[in-house]
Design an enzyme around this catalytic site. Structure first.
Site, PDB file in Angstrom:
ATOM      1  CB  THR A 100      -1.205  -0.288   1.701  1.00 59.00           C
ATOM      2  OG1 THR A 100      -1.781  -0.869   1.115  1.00 59.00           O
ATOM      3  CG2 THR A 100      -1.953   1.328   1.671  1.00 59.00           C
ATOM      4  CB  VAL A 101       2.763   3.013   2.695  1.00 61.81           C
ATOM      5  CG1 VAL A 101       4.017   4.551   2.612  1.00 61.81           C
ATOM      6  CG2 VAL A 101       2.177   2.800   3.992  1.00 61.81           C
ATOM      7  CD  GLU A 134       5.607  13.830   9.964  1.00 59.13           C
ATOM      8  OE1 GLU A 134       6.410  14.776  10.004  1.00 59.13           O
ATOM      9  OE2 GLU A 134       4.442  14.151  11.083  1.00 59.13           O
ATOM     10  CB  VAL A 191       2.477   9.490  14.290  1.00 55.12           C
ATOM     11  CG1 VAL A 191       1.963  10.135  15.080  1.00 55.12           C
ATOM     12  CG2 VAL A 191       4.066   8.301  15.113  1.00 55.12           C
ATOM     13  N   GLY A 235      -6.436  -0.595   2.163  1.00 62.15           N
ATOM     14  CA  GLY A 235      -5.807  -0.491   2.557  1.00 62.15           C
ATOM     15  C   GLY A 235      -5.338   0.202   4.100  1.00 62.15           C
ATOM     16  CG  ASP A 249      -1.835   1.365  14.836  1.00 60.23           C
ATOM     17  OD1 ASP A 249      -0.682   0.873  13.780  1.00 60.23           O
ATOM     18  OD2 ASP A 249      -2.410   2.323  14.543  1.00 60.23           O
ATOM     19  CE  LYS A 281      -0.511   4.826  13.267  1.00 58.10           C
ATOM     20  NZ  LYS A 281      -1.395   4.488  12.946  1.00 58.10           N
ATOM     21  N   GLY A 290      -3.638   5.026   3.869  1.00 65.20           N
ATOM     22  CA  GLY A 290      -3.899   4.821   3.011  1.00 65.20           C
ATOM     23  C   GLY A 290      -2.806   5.276   1.996  1.00 65.20           C
TER      24      GLY A 290
HETATM   25  P1  NAP Z   1       1.547  -3.897   2.955  1.00 64.86           P
HETATM   26  O1  NAP Z   1       0.596  -3.564   1.721  1.00 64.86           O
HETATM   27  O2  NAP Z   1       1.659  -4.979   3.539  1.00 64.86           O
HETATM   28  O3  NAP Z   1       2.785  -4.331   1.824  1.00 64.86           O
HETATM   29  C1  NAP Z   1       4.206  -4.630   2.817  1.00 64.86           C
HETATM   30  C2  NAP Z   1       5.507  -4.964   1.677  1.00 64.86           C
HETATM   31  O4  NAP Z   1       6.273  -5.269   2.337  1.00 64.86           O
HETATM   32  C3  NAP Z   1       4.673  -5.751   0.625  1.00 64.86           C
HETATM   33  O5  NAP Z   1       4.849  -4.896  -1.024  1.00 64.86           O
HETATM   34  C4  NAP Z   1       5.647  -7.436   0.373  1.00 64.86           C
HETATM   35  O6  NAP Z   1       5.706  -7.140  -0.612  1.00 64.86           O
HETATM   36  C5  NAP Z   1       7.112  -5.949   1.215  1.00 64.86           C
HETATM   37  N1  NAP Z   1       7.225  -7.340   2.447  1.00 64.86           N
HETATM   38  C6  NAP Z   1       6.434  -7.539   3.581  1.00 64.86           C
HETATM   39  N2  NAP Z   1       7.764  -8.886   4.086  1.00 64.86           N
HETATM   40  C7  NAP Z   1       8.785  -8.844   3.458  1.00 64.86           C
HETATM   41  C8  NAP Z   1      10.169  -9.218   3.560  1.00 64.86           C
HETATM   42  N3  NAP Z   1      10.041 -10.188   4.756  1.00 64.86           N
HETATM   43  N4  NAP Z   1      10.840  -9.399   2.815  1.00 64.86           N
HETATM   44  C9  NAP Z   1      10.640  -8.701   1.909  1.00 64.86           C
HETATM   45  N5  NAP Z   1       9.632  -8.144   1.436  1.00 64.86           N
HETATM   46  C10 NAP Z   1       8.033  -7.361   2.672  1.00 64.86           C
HETATM   47  O7  NAP Z   1       1.633  -2.594   4.174  1.00 64.86           O
HETATM   48  P2  NAP Z   1       1.749  -1.201   3.987  1.00 64.86           P
HETATM   49  O8  NAP Z   1       0.427  -1.327   4.101  1.00 64.86           O
HETATM   50  O9  NAP Z   1       2.321  -0.638   2.784  1.00 64.86           O
HETATM   51  O10 NAP Z   1       2.908  -1.003   5.499  1.00 64.86           O
HETATM   52  C11 NAP Z   1       3.590  -0.789   5.329  1.00 64.86           C
HETATM   53  C12 NAP Z   1       4.065  -0.436   6.599  1.00 64.86           C
HETATM   54  O11 NAP Z   1       3.942   1.354   6.866  1.00 64.86           O
HETATM   55  C13 NAP Z   1       3.938  -1.053   8.047  1.00 64.86           C
HETATM   56  O12 NAP Z   1       5.216  -0.643   8.457  1.00 64.86           O
HETATM   57  C14 NAP Z   1       2.527   0.106   8.627  1.00 64.86           C
HETATM   58  O13 NAP Z   1       2.606  -0.274   9.787  1.00 64.86           O
HETATM   59  C15 NAP Z   1       2.772   1.521   7.725  1.00 64.86           C
HETATM   60  N6  NAP Z   1       2.280   1.822   7.724  1.00 64.86           N
HETATM   61  C16 NAP Z   1       0.888   1.801   7.014  1.00 64.86           C
HETATM   62  C17 NAP Z   1       0.061   2.622   6.811  1.00 64.86           C
HETATM   63  C18 NAP Z   1      -1.353   2.191   5.741  1.00 64.86           C
HETATM   64  O14 NAP Z   1      -2.307   3.061   5.953  1.00 64.86           O
HETATM   65  N7  NAP Z   1      -1.354   1.125   5.083  1.00 64.86           N
HETATM   66  C19 NAP Z   1      -0.399   4.294   7.195  1.00 64.86           C
HETATM   67  C20 NAP Z   1       0.973   4.371   8.012  1.00 64.86           C
HETATM   68  C21 NAP Z   1       2.409   3.878   8.042  1.00 64.86           C
HETATM   69  P3  NAP Z   1       4.663  -8.432  -1.631  1.00 64.86           P
HETATM   70  O15 NAP Z   1       4.512  -7.563  -1.915  1.00 64.86           O
HETATM   71  O16 NAP Z   1       5.641  -9.334  -2.190  1.00 64.86           O
HETATM   72  O17 NAP Z   1       3.900  -8.966  -0.360  1.00 64.86           O
HETATM   73  N1  HSE Z   2      -3.558   0.530  10.232  1.00 59.31           N
HETATM   74  C1  HSE Z   2      -2.882   2.453  10.936  1.00 59.31           C
HETATM   75  C2  HSE Z   2      -3.971   2.913  11.094  1.00 59.31           C
HETATM   76  C3  HSE Z   2      -2.000   2.738   9.302  1.00 59.31           C
HETATM   77  O1  HSE Z   2      -5.511   2.534  10.477  1.00 59.31           O
HETATM   78  O2  HSE Z   2      -4.011   3.842  11.240  1.00 59.31           O
HETATM   79  C4  HSE Z   2      -2.156   3.594   9.507  1.00 59.31           C
HETATM   80  O3  HSE Z   2      -0.411   3.837  10.418  1.00 59.31           O
END
Ligand code: NAP
Ligand code: HSE
Length: 431
Positions: free
Chosen positions: A14-15, A130, A133, A188, A202, A206, A303
């Protein structure tokens, strides 16, 4: 300064996809701001065969982290893959190889932020977080830059998009908890394992990050008292509404002198409170500074593109620091020890919902117990329950301390006129 700054991206979910999209779409603006091109050189993923939502040149994706860490053309690692222990090792490796790090990983920063920041400083590298959180809201920069000269005494916010989305849909559309959680996952917002979202962890991570930065004290995850939203019922939302309140998962960090309280819990706020109007996946953080007074930071809390925007702002900062030759110069140890408040020092109003026998004397028994504990009522609602010899009783108290309140709750549960204590929540933002 090189003509191109190379980025190694860890994660393309997603990110990560959002980061690639912004680098591709906003290249001209980026070049203008940092004075050089920004290029994604390698991207680490788990599964090379997966279909991606963004276009990536052939040969850039890899399943081997060493391809990213050992690439001499990579100056900055953007970590958006999640994970804790293994990811910590990867980032320490990256810093030891003099690569700057940008991360969105609150799980990691809440546990190992201090160690990682010290490793970064020892290597004269930047480590910015940044995006960890409140998604797209520049809250960490707000605290560390905008409000840097102030003394922050309170931060109260909605810092989890998933739970805010769930509570909004349950409360405004009567949707079921499980259906909305599924939607939040599809959109996402939720973590890959949403337990951390719905159980408040979570948000607690934060709040630990926010309190550490805002209060300049090392607030650990274990210092945060946490309750999630899994036990919030439709009835709680309904009766809360009847009394003029909106339910939110609130992260609260406050200090008197240097005694600190940090918590996350479902909380009822008056409908007219600004945080009550923060809906869906949006986040907001209310910050009170002694000099500035009240400020509020608001925006999308989760997102793809919003979160990527925050990570990209860190990347821009790293590149600007590279130009100025000042990377790794930001570390400051905490100014204060983290001394937690005792329960007697934690003051709040409370909402209690209970079922009581619908007969003479019930109310006087209940009110006597409240009087004995010196807790007074602000609001009271009693409704007979159909087909039961019981009534639903909802009470909102005036301010009392937590220790006193817990004692009162225990005694209430023992009363023979009380059939069951259904729920109890903190009420914040009143007079
Ligand atoms: P996600 O959609 O699950 O994506 C994770 C990505 O990392 C995928 O591309 C996955 O590969 C890759 N990956 C995970 N573990 C791996 C490993 N061991 N080796 C190699 N590649 C690996 O997660 P996300 O939502 O983008 O979140 C990523 C980070 O940002 C997390 O720390 C989350 O807490 C943080 N975050 C997310 C959001 C949000 O809104 N989603 C907001 C703020 C912070 P594949 O694609 O091949 O599976
Ligand atoms: N899962 C987290 C949320 C993503 O819903 O706020 C953003 O950090």
């Amino acid at each position: 300064m090189a003509k191109v700054v190379g980025v190694g991206l860890l994660g393309l979910g997603t990110v990560g996809s959002g980061v690639v999209e912004i680098i591709q779409r906003h290249q001209e603006e980026l070049q203008h701001k940092v004075g050089c091109a920004v290029e994604v050189k390698r991207v680490l993923v788990r599964d090379l065969e997966k279909i991606r939502s963004v276009q990536i040149e052939e040969g850039i994706l890899t399943e081997n982290v060493e391809d990213v860490l050992s690439d001499p053309n990579i100056d900055v690692i953007v970590e958006v893959m999640g994970g804790i222990e293994d990811t910590k090792k990867v980032l320490i490796d990256a810093l030891n190889q003099k690569k700057h790090v940008v991360t969105a990983n609150k799980d990691l920063m809440a546990l190992y932020g201090s160690e990682l920041l010290q490793t970064a400083a020892a290597n004269q590298c930047d480590l910015f977080y940044e995006a960890s959180v409140a998604g797209g809201i520049p809250i960490l920069k707000g605290l560390s830059d905008g409000l840097s000269a102030d003394r922050i005494t309170k931060m109260m916010g909605i810092v989890n998009g998933t739970t805010n989305y769930i509570l909004t849909k349950m409360s405004q559309e009567g949707s079921s908890y499980h259906d909305v959680l599924e939607q939040a996952q599809k959109l996402g917002f939720a973590e890959s394992d949403p337990t951390a979202d719905v159980e408040g962890l979570d948000a607690a991570r934060k709040m630990a990050i926010l309190a550490t930065l805002g209060f300049s004290a090392q607030v650990k995850l274990n210092d945060v008292s946490v309750t999630g939203i899994t036990n919030v019922s439709d009835a709680d939302l309904y009766y809360g509404k009847q009394l003029g309140y909106t339910m939110k998962l609130i992260g609260l960090a406050q200090r008197d002198e240097n005694r600190i309280e940090v918590s996350v819990q479902p909380t009822l706020l008056p409908n007219e409170h600004p945080l009550s109007a923060v809906n869906n996946e949006f986040n907001a953080v209310y910050v009170y500074g002694e000099a500035v007074g009240e400020t509020m930071f608001y925006g999308p809390g989760a997102g793809s593109l919003p979160t990527a925007t925050a990570a990209m702002s860190d990347l821009v900062q790293v590149i600007r620091n590279m130009r100025l030759g000042v990377n790794g110069k930001q570390l400051q140890g905490p100014l204060h020890d983290c001394v937690l408040k005792g329960e007697k020092e934690i003051e709040s109003q409370y909402f209690i919902r209970l079922k009581a026998l619908d007969r003479t004397g019930t109310f006087s028994t209940i009110t006597s117990l409240f009087a004995e504990h010196e807790v007074s009522f602000e609001k009271l609602l009693q409704l007979p329950l159909e087909k039961e010899e019981a009534a639903e009783v909802i009470i909102v108290t005036h301010q009392t301390n937590k220790e006193n309140y817990e004692r009162l709750l225990n005694r209430l549960a023992e009363l023979s006129v009380v059939q069951s204590l259904e729920s109890s929540y903190r009420v914040e933002g009143g007079h």
